[in-house]
Scaffold this motif. Structure first.
Motif, PDB file in Angstrom:
ATOM      1  N   UNK A  29       0.793  -1.230   0.000  1.00 32.99           N
ATOM      2  CA  UNK A  29       0.000   0.000   0.000  1.00 32.99           C
ATOM      3  C   UNK A  29       0.823   1.276   0.000  1.00 32.99           C
ATOM      4  N   UNK A  30       2.126   1.192   0.368  1.00 33.30           N
ATOM      5  CA  UNK A  30       2.923   2.410   0.504  1.00 33.30           C
ATOM      6  C   UNK A  30       3.990   2.556  -0.581  1.00 33.30           C
ATOM      7  N   UNK A  31       3.993   1.664  -1.566  1.00 30.32           N
ATOM      8  CA  UNK A  31       4.970   1.788  -2.653  1.00 30.32           C
ATOM      9  C   UNK A  31       4.469   1.042  -3.880  1.00 30.32           C
ATOM     10  N   UNK A  32       4.988   1.412  -5.033  1.00 27.66           N
ATOM     11  CA  UNK A  32       4.638   0.713  -6.256  1.00 27.66           C
ATOM     12  C   UNK A  32       5.650  -0.397  -6.516  1.00 27.66           C
ATOM     13  N   UNK A  33       5.240  -1.396  -7.269  1.00 30.95           N
ATOM     14  CA  UNK A  33       6.124  -2.503  -7.615  1.00 30.95           C
ATOM     15  C   UNK A  33       6.165  -2.635  -9.138  1.00 30.95           C
ATOM     16  N   UNK A  34       7.214  -3.301  -9.607  1.00 25.17           N
ATOM     17  CA  UNK A  34       7.406  -3.464 -11.042  1.00 25.17           C
ATOM     18  C   UNK A  34       7.067  -4.884 -11.480  1.00 25.17           C
ATOM     19  N   UNK A  35       7.685  -5.863 -10.832  1.00 27.85           N
ATOM     20  CA  UNK A  35       7.443  -7.252 -11.215  1.00 27.85           C
ATOM     21  C   UNK A  35       6.103  -7.734 -10.665  1.00 27.85           C
TER      22      UNK A  35
ATOM     23  N   UNK B  70       7.124  -9.557  14.541  1.00 32.46           N
ATOM     24  CA  UNK B  70       7.080  -8.808  13.293  1.00 32.46           C
ATOM     25  C   UNK B  70       8.375  -8.013  13.146  1.00 32.46           C
ATOM     26  N   UNK B  71       9.132  -8.251  12.076  1.00 26.61           N
ATOM     27  CA  UNK B  71      10.399  -7.562  11.871  1.00 26.61           C
ATOM     28  C   UNK B  71      10.235  -6.459  10.841  1.00 26.61           C
ATOM     29  N   UNK B  72      10.981  -5.376  11.042  1.00 31.12           N
ATOM     30  CA  UNK B  72      10.924  -4.257  10.092  1.00 31.12           C
ATOM     31  C   UNK B  72      12.169  -3.408  10.243  1.00 31.12           C
ATOM     32  N   UNK B  73      12.479  -2.642   9.188  1.00 28.93           N
ATOM     33  CA  UNK B  73      13.596  -1.717   9.237  1.00 28.93           C
ATOM     34  C   UNK B  73      13.248  -0.452   9.993  1.00 28.93           C
ATOM     35  N   UNK B  74      14.284   0.269  10.396  1.00 25.85           N
ATOM     36  CA  UNK B  74      14.069   1.501  11.155  1.00 25.85           C
ATOM     37  C   UNK B  74      13.295   2.533  10.341  1.00 25.85           C
TER      38      UNK B  74
ATOM     39  N   UNK C 230       9.737   4.181  11.647  1.00 28.30           N
ATOM     40  CA  UNK C 230       9.549   5.624  11.845  1.00 28.30           C
ATOM     41  C   UNK C 230       8.229   6.118  11.277  1.00 28.30           C
ATOM     42  N   UNK C 231       7.642   5.362  10.352  1.00 21.13           N
ATOM     43  CA  UNK C 231       6.380   5.778   9.736  1.00 21.13           C
ATOM     44  C   UNK C 231       5.213   4.891  10.173  1.00 21.13           C
ATOM     45  N   UNK C 232       5.402   4.143  11.242  1.00 22.48           N
ATOM     46  CA  UNK C 232       4.426   3.130  11.629  1.00 22.48           C
ATOM     47  C   UNK C 232       3.048   3.700  11.939  1.00 22.48           C
ATOM     48  N   UNK C 233       2.986   4.920  12.426  1.00 21.12           N
ATOM     49  CA  UNK C 233       1.673   5.479  12.762  1.00 21.12           C
ATOM     50  C   UNK C 233       0.847   5.788  11.512  1.00 21.12           C
ATOM     51  N   UNK C 234       1.451   5.691  10.330  1.00 14.55           N
ATOM     52  CA  UNK C 234       0.708   5.837   9.089  1.00 14.55           C
ATOM     53  C   UNK C 234       0.205   4.518   8.528  1.00 14.55           C
TER      54      UNK C 234
ATOM     55  N   UNK D 221      23.011   2.025  10.454  1.00  9.86           N
ATOM     56  CA  UNK D 221      24.170   2.849  10.771  1.00  9.86           C
ATOM     57  C   UNK D 221      24.490   2.936  12.249  1.00  9.86           C
ATOM     58  N   UNK D 222      24.094   1.916  13.025  1.00 12.10           N
ATOM     59  CA  UNK D 222      24.389   1.913  14.445  1.00 12.10           C
ATOM     60  C   UNK D 222      23.539   2.855  15.263  1.00 12.10           C
ATOM     61  N   UNK D 223      22.563   3.511  14.630  1.00 12.69           N
ATOM     62  CA  UNK D 223      21.713   4.466  15.347  1.00 12.69           C
ATOM     63  C   UNK D 223      20.471   3.768  15.888  1.00 12.69           C
ATOM     64  N   UNK D 224      20.067   4.164  17.077  1.00 10.93           N
ATOM     65  CA  UNK D 224      18.856   3.625  17.685  1.00 10.93           C
ATOM     66  C   UNK D 224      17.643   4.010  16.834  1.00 10.93           C
ATOM     67  N   UNK D 225      16.712   3.068  16.600  1.00 11.45           N
ATOM     68  CA  UNK D 225      15.510   3.408  15.826  1.00 11.45           C
ATOM     69  C   UNK D 225      14.720   4.547  16.481  1.00 11.45           C
ATOM     70  N   UNK D 226      14.162   5.411  15.667  1.00 11.84           N
ATOM     71  CA  UNK D 226      13.356   6.526  16.153  1.00 11.84           C
ATOM     72  C   UNK D 226      11.894   6.104  16.128  1.00 11.84           C
ATOM     73  N   UNK D 227      11.229   6.082  17.302  1.00 13.32           N
ATOM     74  CA  UNK D 227       9.806   5.693  17.318  1.00 13.32           C
ATOM     75  C   UNK D 227       8.953   6.657  16.518  1.00 13.32           C
ATOM     76  N   UNK D 228       7.846   6.176  15.975  1.00 10.45           N
ATOM     77  CA  UNK D 228       6.946   7.061  15.228  1.00 10.45           C
ATOM     78  C   UNK D 228       6.309   8.076  16.166  1.00 10.45           C
ATOM     79  N   UNK D 229       5.953   9.250  15.660  1.00  7.23           N
ATOM     80  CA  UNK D 229       5.368  10.287  16.515  1.00  7.23           C
ATOM     81  C   UNK D 229       3.890  10.058  16.763  1.00  7.23           C
ATOM     82  N   UNK D 230       3.571   8.893  17.298  1.00  8.10           N
ATOM     83  CA  UNK D 230       2.174   8.556  17.561  1.00  8.10           C
ATOM     84  C   UNK D 230       1.783   9.015  18.959  1.00  8.10           C
TER      85      UNK D 230
END
Length: 209
Positions: A54-60, A112-116, A120-124, A143-152
């Motif tokens: 729902x948040x991106x287009x795909x080609x294949x 449930x696994x996901x990238x940082x 960061x956009x989880x509240x959407x 990059x060794x940085x702590x994930x930033x929680x979504x602004x929910x």
């Protein structure tokens, strides 16, 4: 391959969910998946290609992305590529997938696994609070940085899982394929020719050798 069934469930197992568009699957996906199995102590990792992200287009096409992903993990212990979202069809909302898995594996721990960047956009996302009611959320930092929680308004609980990052992106691979450049090293050799053939069939471009 059949989707997971409730009767396959063993009480207390740790089942990870690794979703994405896999457009196309690549070396980074393979490394991350194997790291997730070991570092989260998973009994099983379900790799779930999206039918219609729902948040991106795909080609294949979805069926091609599923088959390429299945080939990528063929023979990998504890890793299963699930057609759950592709068989369901329509927009691939993660909460709908978790609802179905929770029904099938009522006595197991879903992770449930996901990238940082996704986190960061989880509240959407659709019903983000329901996500953490259904599964533990494991976030892979960059990059060794702590994930930033979504602004929910309501905080999201999560755990951090560190995985090996390879400087490979599906968008970069698509550019190489569009330009007729080889993708050696970007896509595992086990599926490289299949990826190149799928792209050639889509675009009418000759396969790069």
């Amino acid at each position: 391959m059949s989707p997971p069934r409730a009767e396959d469930s063993a009480p207390g197992r740790r089942i990870g969910i690794f979703g994405g568009s896999f457009d196309p699957p690549h070396a980074g996906h393979a490394t991350i998946a194997h790291d997730l199995v070991e570092r989260l102590r998973l009994d099983r990792l379900l790799v779930v290609p999206a039918a219609d992200p729902p948040h991106r287009s795909v080609v294949l096409p979805a069926a091609i992305r599923f088959e390429l992903t299945r080939r990528l993990f063929d023979g990998s212990p504890r890793i299963e590529v699930s057609p759950l979202e592709i068989r369901r069809g329509g927009p691939s909302f993660t909460v709908d997938t978790l609802e179905e898995l929770a029904r099938r594996f009522p006595h197991d721990c879903l992770i449930l696994t996901m990238g940082a960047d996704q986190f960061a956009t989880l509240d959407g996302w659709k019903d983000p609070q329901r996500l953490q009611a259904l599964a533990t959320i494991a976030v892979m930092p960059r990059g060794g940085r702590e994930p930033v929680p979504p602004p929910a308004a309501t905080p999201i609980d999560y755990v951090v899982v560190n995985v090996t990052r390879i400087d490979v992106s599906a968008s970069g691979i698509r550019r190489c394929l569009d330009e007729g450049r080889p993708v050696h090293g970007l896509v595992p050799e086990s599926i490289r020719q299949h990826v190149e053939r799928a792209w050639a069939d889509r675009s009418g471009r000759p396969v790069t050798q």
